[in-house]
Design a protein around this motif. Sequence first.
Motif, short mmCIF file in Angstrom:
data_model
loop_
_atom_site.label_atom_id
_atom_site.label_comp_id
_atom_site.label_asym_id
_atom_site.label_seq_id
_atom_site.Cartn_x
_atom_site.Cartn_y
_atom_site.Cartn_z
N GLY A 147 77.46 59.83 106.79
CA GLY A 147 78.22 60.28 107.96
C GLY A 147 77.45 60.17 109.26
N SER A 148 76.40 59.36 109.28
CA SER A 148 75.57 59.23 110.47
C SER A 148 76.39 58.83 111.70
CB SER A 148 74.48 58.18 110.23
OG SER A 148 73.76 57.92 111.43
N LYS A 149 76.07 59.48 112.82
CA LYS A 149 76.73 59.14 114.08
C LYS A 149 75.98 58.04 114.82
CE LYS A 149 78.72 63.75 114.64
NZ LYS A 149 78.81 64.96 115.50
N VAL A 150 74.86 57.60 114.24
CA VAL A 150 74.09 56.51 114.86
C VAL A 150 74.76 55.18 114.54
CG1 VAL A 150 71.90 55.29 114.92
CG2 VAL A 150 71.92 57.78 114.75
N GLN A 151 75.30 54.56 115.56
CA GLN A 151 75.94 53.26 115.41
C GLN A 151 75.24 52.19 116.23
OE1 GLN A 151 78.39 52.69 113.20
NE2 GLN A 151 78.33 54.85 112.62
N THR A 152 74.63 52.61 117.34
CA THR A 152 73.94 51.66 118.21
C THR A 152 72.49 52.11 118.41
OG1 THR A 152 74.36 52.82 120.32
CG2 THR A 152 76.10 51.36 119.47
N TRP A 153 71.68 51.20 118.93
CA TRP A 153 70.29 51.53 119.22
C TRP A 153 70.20 52.63 120.28
CZ3 TRP A 153 66.24 50.20 116.41
CH2 TRP A 153 66.36 49.11 115.52
N LYS A 154 71.16 52.64 121.18
CA LYS A 154 71.17 53.66 122.25
C LYS A 154 71.38 55.07 121.68
CE LYS A 154 73.36 54.46 126.77
NZ LYS A 154 72.16 54.15 127.57
N ASP A 155 72.02 55.14 120.51
CA ASP A 155 72.24 56.44 119.88
C ASP A 155 70.93 57.06 119.40
OD1 ASP A 155 74.99 56.27 120.25
OD2 ASP A 155 75.31 55.27 118.32
N ILE A 156 69.90 56.24 119.21
CA ILE A 156 68.59 56.74 118.80
C ILE A 156 67.77 57.13 120.02
CG2 ILE A 156 66.48 56.22 117.49
CD1 ILE A 156 68.05 53.97 116.11
N ASN A 157 67.81 56.26 121.02
CA ASN A 157 67.04 56.46 122.24
C ASN A 157 67.86 55.96 123.43
OD1 ASN A 157 65.23 56.09 124.46
ND2 ASN A 157 63.50 56.03 123.05
N PRO A 158 68.16 56.81 124.41
CA PRO A 158 69.01 56.42 125.55
C PRO A 158 68.49 55.20 126.31
CG PRO A 158 68.66 58.79 125.52
CD PRO A 158 67.74 58.22 124.49
N ALA A 159 67.20 54.92 126.20
CA ALA A 159 66.62 53.78 126.91
C ALA A 159 66.83 52.46 126.17
CB ALA A 159 65.13 54.02 127.15
N TRP A 160 67.32 52.55 124.93
CA TRP A 160 67.48 51.34 124.12
C TRP A 160 68.88 50.75 124.29
CZ3 TRP A 160 64.82 53.30 118.97
CH2 TRP A 160 63.45 53.45 119.22
#
Length: 315
Positions: free
Chosen positions: A140-153
């Motif tokens: 159920g992870s809400k991480v779909q994009t790199w930006k979801d891990i780090n706003p600068a990504w």
Amino acid sequence: MKARNLMLSLAVFAMGCHGFAADKGDKNLKGEVKLDGSSTVFPIAEAAAEEFQKLYPNVRVTVGLSGTGGGFKKFSTGEIDIANASRKMKPEEAKKAQDNKVEYMELPLASDGISVVVNPANKWATQLTLAQLKEIWQPGSKVQTWKDINPAWPAEKIKLYGPGADSGTFDFFTEHVMGTARLSRNDYVASEDDNVLVTGVTKDKYAMAYFGFAYYEENQKAMNVLALAKDKTAVVPSPKTIEDGSYPLSRPLVVYVNNKAAQQRPEVKAFVSFLLKNAATLSKEVGYVPLKEAVYTDTLKKFEAATGGPAKQTH
């Protein structure tokens, strides 16, 4: 399978150059030895099988590739003689073996580290914490994009690649990252063949994958490996950090040997003895981290004691 076959060929060639431990072989010994299981242990087992059969030409050694879990399923019913594993046997697997009256020995071969890798065009991600890794891979992870891990990504979708559910790598990764074995998101490309994962991450700029250290080393020019931090310090996998345990995802590689097969069939005993005598060199040649020499010596002595003494050779 081309990459794996190349790694195996290079390992066998290197072993031919450096030489195996002394073994005169036995052309009179006949029979068959069956192994199956971990794709991570596969290169060691297959290289040993090829060289063993040169010395024992009338013994057929087959090495399957169904993942650690798949190998244990066959091992616990007596279908194979040896299970290759990149994790310890689970209680339910041990119970199944017990129910089927399959007694066994667990023998260490080497150490490995699960590597988390990205495409070489990925210049933003160089390290992750285990907490971030859990956030990415949890159900159920809400991480779909790199930006979801780090706003600068980048706000680009992460394409995830990882081992299938029968893999010991999957079990070990989920247990040590999630805290519960087999707990993982399922919207990723899964394969028991590590080369599928390697190909996936090398062809997609926004991909991430995890697999054994040997496959990273073999393909390191085509990908970047991430440093992982359990606490404050991020550590990159290397032979040194895997051996000393400072890399958070270090793990053991082992084989499980059917006691009855090793005690009653000389070809099985001879192969296991050969494997243990050469495990250090084999492990190093295929990219894993050998154990201390004393560990191999002690393991061989215990194996021989449990099976009636050193493997005999008749000429």
